[in-house]
Design a protein around this motif. Structure first.
Motif, PDB file in Angstrom:
ATOM      1  N   ALA A 125     -29.582  43.679  68.482  1.00  0.00           N
ATOM      2  CA  ALA A 125     -29.721  42.908  69.655  1.00  0.00           C
ATOM      3  C   ALA A 125     -30.506  41.553  69.597  1.00  0.00           C
ATOM      4  N   SER A 126     -31.701  42.002  68.817  1.00  0.00           N
ATOM      5  CA  SER A 126     -32.726  40.871  68.591  1.00  0.00           C
ATOM      6  C   SER A 126     -32.057  39.694  67.677  1.00  0.00           C
ATOM      7  N   THR A 127     -31.452  40.188  66.627  1.00  0.00           N
ATOM      8  CA  THR A 127     -30.753  39.093  65.857  1.00  0.00           C
ATOM      9  C   THR A 127     -29.519  38.581  66.667  1.00  0.00           C
ATOM     10  N   VAL A 160     -28.808  32.167  72.041  1.00  0.00           N
ATOM     11  CA  VAL A 160     -29.548  31.115  72.653  1.00  0.00           C
ATOM     12  C   VAL A 160     -29.302  29.860  71.952  1.00  0.00           C
ATOM     13  N   ILE A 161     -29.249  30.103  70.550  1.00  0.00           N
ATOM     14  CA  ILE A 161     -28.887  28.503  69.882  1.00  0.00           C
ATOM     15  C   ILE A 161     -27.722  28.154  70.231  1.00  0.00           C
ATOM     16  N   GLU A 169     -25.961  28.583  73.223  1.00  0.00           N
ATOM     17  CA  GLU A 169     -25.919  28.038  74.518  1.00  0.00           C
ATOM     18  C   GLU A 169     -26.679  26.642  74.644  1.00  0.00           C
ATOM     19  N   LYS A 170     -27.767  26.751  73.820  1.00  0.00           N
ATOM     20  CA  LYS A 170     -28.430  25.280  73.456  1.00  0.00           C
ATOM     21  C   LYS A 170     -27.569  24.192  72.984  1.00  0.00           C
ATOM     22  N   ILE A 171     -26.874  24.607  71.977  1.00  0.00           N
ATOM     23  CA  ILE A 171     -25.818  23.509  71.312  1.00  0.00           C
ATOM     24  C   ILE A 171     -25.123  23.212  72.319  1.00  0.00           C
ATOM     25  N   SER A 172     -24.448  24.088  73.230  1.00  0.00           N
ATOM     26  CA  SER A 172     -23.547  23.702  74.365  1.00  0.00           C
ATOM     27  C   SER A 172     -23.997  23.003  75.313  1.00  0.00           C
ATOM     28  N   ALA A 173     -25.295  23.237  75.642  1.00  0.00           N
ATOM     29  CA  ALA A 173     -25.926  22.669  76.759  1.00  0.00           C
ATOM     30  C   ALA A 173     -26.182  21.177  76.245  1.00  0.00           C
ATOM     31  N   GLU A 174     -26.743  20.943  75.030  1.00  0.00           N
ATOM     32  CA  GLU A 174     -26.965  19.667  74.390  1.00  0.00           C
ATOM     33  C   GLU A 174     -25.847  18.839  74.439  1.00  0.00           C
ATOM     34  N   LYS A 175     -24.454  19.227  74.231  1.00  0.00           N
ATOM     35  CA  LYS A 175     -23.286  18.892  74.053  1.00  0.00           C
ATOM     36  C   LYS A 175     -22.903  18.229  75.690  1.00  0.00           C
TER      37      LYS A 175
END
Length: 326
Positions: free
Chosen positions: A70-72, A78-79, A81-87
């Protein structure tokens, strides 16, 4: 038999071993424990213990593995989601830039000033040089005409018209001749440059009066002088302007040729003959001057009616917001 019975009834050496074991147990209780030594059966016992403890041990170990996976997975999510948010943010920024550019283009088109390059530098320079020359030649020529204001015989002298001295240049006949002959050559040189540029550049097509312009003359006269409806503008010059400018070029050529005859009548006697003699040459020269005098007021009226942009175009070459389409 007794010995045989003893042999049969002799107890096996189990009791001493039990006593010895009790003694050892008591001794172990009294003595400090020594480190255990591995026995041959120890591996088997360990294996059985591991097998027994395997379910119990595997249960708690599954949780850390699940937590590890889960931790991996959490950083990957998160990455992502961040990429999609940045897009999404980049798309919004690009859309905002497009809207801003469209708004800027709309504002620029709303405030954009359309201009046309109407008068090249050669046309502008020769225009103003000719304007000064025509003024000097007309005023000094009127002073020369005052010396003999008639086209008939000198005797008896009959004045055709009395020219006021206030509108003449030179003060007297000799001074007027000096002014006239000086600016005659400057006028001729400027006119030659003007005509050469018009012919070589092809710019003459915008100003030359042709037969197809004849039907458009009267509507423009009616518009300028009788306040009639304005005809549609199709070019840099309307038919009436073309007629005026083409006639002015003709008046300039006529005034120069007749002026040569009056300046040197003996040297240009053949040219004088073509004009009908010396006396008629004076008439043609006077007619050319009248053509210039008639042109100037009409030209100034046209400039005033067309506004400041028309006058400014003869200074800078560019005309703002021309009525015709390029």
């Amino acid at each position: 038999m007794a010995e045989g019975e003893e042999k049969k009834t002799r107890p096996e050496p189990e009791a001493p071993q039990a006593d010895a074991m009790q003694v050892e147990a008591e001794g172990r209780q009294l003595e400090p424990e020594a480190p255990r030594t591995a026995s041959p059966s120890a591996p088997l016992e360990k294996l059985t213990q591991r097998e027994e403890c395997a379910p119990a041990a595997s249960a708690p170990s599954a949780e850390p593995m699940a937590e590890g996976t889960a931790s991996t997975k959490e950083p990957e999510l998160v990455i992502a989601e961040k990429i999609s948010a940045e897009k999404i943010v980049a798309e919004k920024i690009s859309a905002a830039k497009i809207i801003t550019s469209k708004i800027g283009a709309a504002k620029a088109s709303a405030t954009e000033v359309r201009a046309a390059y109407e008068h090249p530098i050669a046309i502008r320079v020769t225009h103003w040089v000719n304007a000064v020359c025509v003024f000097v030649l007309v005023t000094s020529g009127l002073r020369i005409f005052r010396a003999f204001p008639s086209f008939g015989p000198k005797i008896p002298e009959q004045d055709l018209i009395d020219i006021p001295k206030a509108i003449t240049l030179g003060g007297w006949l000799g001074g007027a001749l000096q002014w006239h002959f000086t600016f005659m050559w400057l006028f001729a040189a400027s006119g030659a440059v003007y005509l050469s540029y018009q012919l070589l550049s092809g710019h003459y097509r915008t100003v030359l009066f042709t037969p197809k312009d004849i039907p458009g003359v009267w509507p423009m006269v009616r518009h300028y002088f009788l306040f009639g409806p304005k005809p549609p503008v199709t070019g840099q010059y309307n038919p009436l302007q073309k007629l005026a400018y083409t006639s002015t070029v003709g008046f300039g050529i006529l005034s120069f040729l007749t002026g040569l005859v009056l300046y040197k009548p003996a040297q240009y006697s053949l040219l004088a003959f073509l004009f009908g003699g010396f006396h008629l040459t004076r008439v043609w020269h006077f007619v050319s001057m009248c053509g210039f005098v008639a042109f100037v007021p009409g030209h100034l009226i046209m400039v005033a009616l067309h506004g400041w942009s028309n006058f400014y175009s003869m200074l800078a070459g560019w005309k703002r917001e021309p009525e015709y389409q390029d």
